[in-house]
Design an enzyme around this catalytic site. Sequence first.
Site, PDB file in Angstrom:
ATOM      1  N   HIS A  47      -9.479   2.786   0.272  1.00 36.72           N
ATOM      2  CA  HIS A  47      -8.166   2.469   0.332  1.00 36.72           C
ATOM      3  C   HIS A  47      -7.862   2.104  -1.204  1.00 36.72           C
ATOM      4  O   HIS A  47      -8.257   1.053  -1.615  1.00 36.72           O
ATOM      5  CB  HIS A  47      -7.837   1.745   1.467  1.00 36.72           C
ATOM      6  CG  HIS A  47      -6.414   1.483   1.476  1.00 36.72           C
ATOM      7  ND1 HIS A  47      -5.306   1.941   0.704  1.00 36.72           N
ATOM      8  CD2 HIS A  47      -5.299   0.822   2.346  1.00 36.72           C
ATOM      9  CE1 HIS A  47      -4.283   1.715   0.999  1.00 36.72           C
ATOM     10  NE2 HIS A  47      -4.160   1.112   1.968  1.00 36.72           N
TER      11      HIS A  47
ATOM     12  N   GLU B  33      -0.204   5.703  13.286  1.00 34.03           N
ATOM     13  CA  GLU B  33       0.159   6.888  12.495  1.00 34.03           C
ATOM     14  C   GLU B  33      -0.001   8.008  13.243  1.00 34.03           C
ATOM     15  O   GLU B  33       0.812   9.020  13.197  1.00 34.03           O
ATOM     16  CB  GLU B  33      -0.873   7.141  11.259  1.00 34.03           C
ATOM     17  CG  GLU B  33      -0.350   8.236  10.191  1.00 34.03           C
ATOM     18  CD  GLU B  33      -1.050   8.214   9.030  1.00 34.03           C
ATOM     19  OE1 GLU B  33      -2.283   7.461   9.033  1.00 34.03           O
ATOM     20  OE2 GLU B  33      -0.672   9.036   7.996  1.00 34.03           O
TER      21      GLU B  33
ATOM     22  N   LYS C 246      -8.946   9.095   2.313  1.00 33.11           N
ATOM     23  CA  LYS C 246      -9.778   7.621   2.131  1.00 33.11           C
ATOM     24  C   LYS C 246     -11.023   7.659   2.747  1.00 33.11           C
ATOM     25  O   LYS C 246     -11.725   6.637   2.581  1.00 33.11           O
ATOM     26  CB  LYS C 246      -8.680   6.674   2.989  1.00 33.11           C
ATOM     27  CG  LYS C 246      -7.312   6.379   2.266  1.00 33.11           C
ATOM     28  CD  LYS C 246      -6.768   5.206   2.932  1.00 33.11           C
ATOM     29  CE  LYS C 246      -5.353   5.140   2.153  1.00 33.11           C
ATOM     30  NZ  LYS C 246      -4.354   5.957   2.250  1.00 33.11           N
TER      31      LYS C 246
ATOM     32  N   PHE D 283       1.575  -3.481   4.308  1.00 31.70           N
ATOM     33  CA  PHE D 283       1.775  -5.037   4.621  1.00 31.70           C
ATOM     34  C   PHE D 283       3.420  -5.052   4.279  1.00 31.70           C
ATOM     35  O   PHE D 283       3.945  -4.645   2.990  1.00 31.70           O
ATOM     36  CB  PHE D 283       0.870  -5.777   4.097  1.00 31.70           C
ATOM     37  CG  PHE D 283      -0.549  -5.980   4.682  1.00 31.70           C
ATOM     38  CD1 PHE D 283      -0.825  -5.048   5.877  1.00 31.70           C
ATOM     39  CD2 PHE D 283      -1.753  -6.903   4.113  1.00 31.70           C
ATOM     40  CE1 PHE D 283      -2.012  -5.039   6.449  1.00 31.70           C
ATOM     41  CE2 PHE D 283      -2.810  -6.533   4.697  1.00 31.70           C
ATOM     42  CZ  PHE D 283      -3.180  -5.805   5.910  1.00 31.70           C
TER      43      PHE D 283
ATOM     44  N   CYS E 263       0.827  -1.102  -0.051  1.00 33.32           N
ATOM     45  CA  CYS E 263       0.002   0.098  -0.062  1.00 33.32           C
ATOM     46  C   CYS E 263       0.840   1.160  -0.106  1.00 33.32           C
ATOM     47  O   CYS E 263       0.365   2.367   0.102  1.00 33.32           O
ATOM     48  CB  CYS E 263      -1.118  -0.016   1.140  1.00 33.32           C
ATOM     49  SG  CYS E 263      -2.144  -1.490   1.144  1.00 33.32           S
TER      50      CYS E 263
ATOM     51  N   HIS F 101      -2.115   8.703   5.873  1.00 35.77           N
ATOM     52  CA  HIS F 101      -2.419   7.257   5.188  1.00 35.77           C
ATOM     53  C   HIS F 101      -3.825   7.121   5.680  1.00 35.77           C
ATOM     54  O   HIS F 101      -4.383   6.498   4.875  1.00 35.77           O
ATOM     55  CB  HIS F 101      -1.531   6.136   5.705  1.00 35.77           C
ATOM     56  CG  HIS F 101      -1.531   5.077   4.950  1.00 35.77           C
ATOM     57  ND1 HIS F 101      -1.579   4.703   3.880  1.00 35.77           N
ATOM     58  CD2 HIS F 101      -1.684   3.908   5.493  1.00 35.77           C
ATOM     59  CE1 HIS F 101      -1.621   3.608   3.587  1.00 35.77           C
ATOM     60  NE2 HIS F 101      -1.956   2.898   4.463  1.00 35.77           N
TER      61      HIS F 101
END
Lengths: 425, 405
Positions: A353, A327, A348, A412, A176, A316
């Site tokens: 996402h 975050e 988002k 990830f 991502c 993010h």
Amino acid sequence: MTNAYRDSKGRPLVAVTGLGVVTSLGQGKEDNWAALKTGRSGIRPITRFPTDGLRTTIAGTVEFLGIEPYSASALSAAMAIAAATEAIEQARIASSTFPGPLYLATPPAEIEWPQRRALYDASSTSTETGYKRLLAAARGSEWRELHAISQFASVAECVARRLGTRGLPVSVSTACASGATAIQLGVEAIRRGDTTAALCIGTDSSVQIEALIRFSLLSALSTRNDAPAEASRPFSKERDGFVMAEGAGALVLESYQAAIARGANVLGIVLGCGEKADDYHRTRSKPDGTAIIGAIRNAVADAGVDPGDIDYVNAHGTSTPENDKMEYMSLRAVLGDHLTTTPASSNKSMIGHTLSASGAIEAVFSLLTIQNGVLPPTINYVTPDPEIPIDAVANSARPAEVRTVLSNSFGFGGQNVCLVLGAPL
Amino acid sequence: MAKACDQVWITGIGLISSLGEGAALHWNKLCGAGTLRPVIDPQRFAPYTVHPLADIDFSKQIPRTSDQRQMERWQRIGVYAAGLALADADIAGDQELLEKTHLCIAAGNGERDIALDSRILAGNHADGAQGAYLNQNLATGLRPTLYLGQLSNLLAGNISIVHKATGSSRTFKGEEMAGASAVADAVNRIEAGQGEVFLVGGALNAEREDVLLGCELAGSLYSGPHHSVWQRRPQGGGLVPGSVGAFLVLEAAEHARRRGVVPYARISGIVSDRSRRRVGEASSVAASLFKDLRLNPANEDIGVLSGASGVEPATSEELQFLAELERQKFKPVVRAWGSALGHSLEAHFFAGLALASLAVSNDAFYPPFDAFEDKGDAKSHPDRVLVTTFGHWRGEALALVQSAW
């Protein structure tokens, strides 16, 4: 050597001269920005495939490009080309060929279930089963259209052919964070003097049955199927996961000197990039946040700015319990008290996402934020998470003068990439 | 921009394949007396042949069983070879150095659950209920951890977790060219001072029907009686996949000198492009790339480690390119390592670079890997080795490996 075309470290400054975007909110900067400014969501029930019995049945799909039948590679390529064409037209840099390399962030390439089933059924007289039968069918006739689906290089190949980029196109995946990595590759190439222009694209079209179920099995997805537009709730107390989405973002990067020399309209500057890999866990960040903190610090240091210079954070902000908490903690560690007065919103909340594309799409939106002097909101921010005391630009857009944006991307596999984007000089 | 670094050194090699484990073992086996006998398994996936991985005790590099459980075999192969390379470069266990070691990995798709796919495909279902049938079987059949075995970037992720290399992490994609992109990224960054230590590499588990299917759909899989890569054309050509894990540590020369590490060799050039693959285009793109390497023929031998896959027309295009070198007064001594190890897609280029480094550091070259290859001068010890890779369906890349001295 210090001059107007170099940064504080003596490296060539990297200008952005073209931007393009496709998301579930629409095609092009104009439609997307209008929707972001009014806090509109692109999340809807999935109609691409039957969702019977699934825990999550919503996503931010891109259906308006007319890609039939759907395949991830065909839609990825179409969105990448649409976004890049918009960016190239804005930059007025190319006619039939683009004068630089292509850096492309793409989702996994694999045969999907409709094609697998078709292949299996093609040898209906076969007594074989399983992959022996699939292989027999593949041997038995030409499946050119499946070739593109099963080869990773196919999306890049298709985009490079259409846009006439130079050299071997580079496909990259940092999960991502991929979109941000594509930009970083372009920045580094220009700083090295390998090229004066680069086309950086992130594209993702992963809303297919198996990807949805896999994320669902990892408990990563929101299950607020009844109110799709309200499902993505970054920084809210009741956030319950991210919403899968599709889209593409494209940036034309140029050495500032080359851009000025040809009289280009400079939209912004990529001031810095930072990355740091995490060694803690395959899907979770180190509890002390050191890898995320390292990526933010590296980006700020690479940009040669002070944390206090950051005017806005394009977070993010996935809307998963884990990401948003980590975050915040990491931003707090780097920005300190400055975070109290620094707005940080998540695109988002509206577009979902977009996975491999998100770093590029959100860089485009960050530059539009600078250009328009308006902060896009975090929508669905009704009950703030008390553990995340942050100015999330709650629910409605807000005017603000923004010169420097920090854009975060985490993925990830311990992937963390941050960009610092600045106003034109 | 002036180069920040004078040379890019190869200071570590990690290689596992059907021949066994380790750089030295590969050198010895490939240079041994008599004709090379590749390790092949023509039965298990008949009519296809594969080069199966030698027996490897993965726990030697991946001690925690919980880590091994979280990986599919291609990741274990890669993490294992990465560990060998780090140890070989004397980086393993050096926390400070590992924290600034950057990863440039080439990866394709992860592994599918073949049994689940087969079960679902075999299942009976009324046409109208296909969606519900599929959903239910996937939702109950897929293992959550499998997804992590399928993400391309999770080879890099697992290397960070197991070996603690965490400078940065980039995964490149696109079959053979992913390897070229990964190496070019590392070399360019070292030369520009954008990093000093890089772990580059890739892995393929060839013993998988889903890998074979991807190659077969591309029309690239060889299914005739076994032959070396140069001798498959009469049967239509094609690749024979081989399980390989191939990793290198690339390092700024100055950095390696400071810590007293002896290099195998240096990478003095890496160039790549994509041709449209109309007749003659791949060979002419390669010829123009070769020009970019600025080599002087001087009537000297040049070792060529060819990444030829056996797939047509790419393999014939490469032969044309090599013939052109002779016309330019080079004396190429060509060895296609695919005949020995099989074709390893994303990992293939790294394996070639590893073998080139071994030749340069041993000051000798390999005997022919098959009867088609010219013996060359028996005393041949080229101090420069050209490593080629023509992607089985797209992309051309060349690297030059030379003595570091």
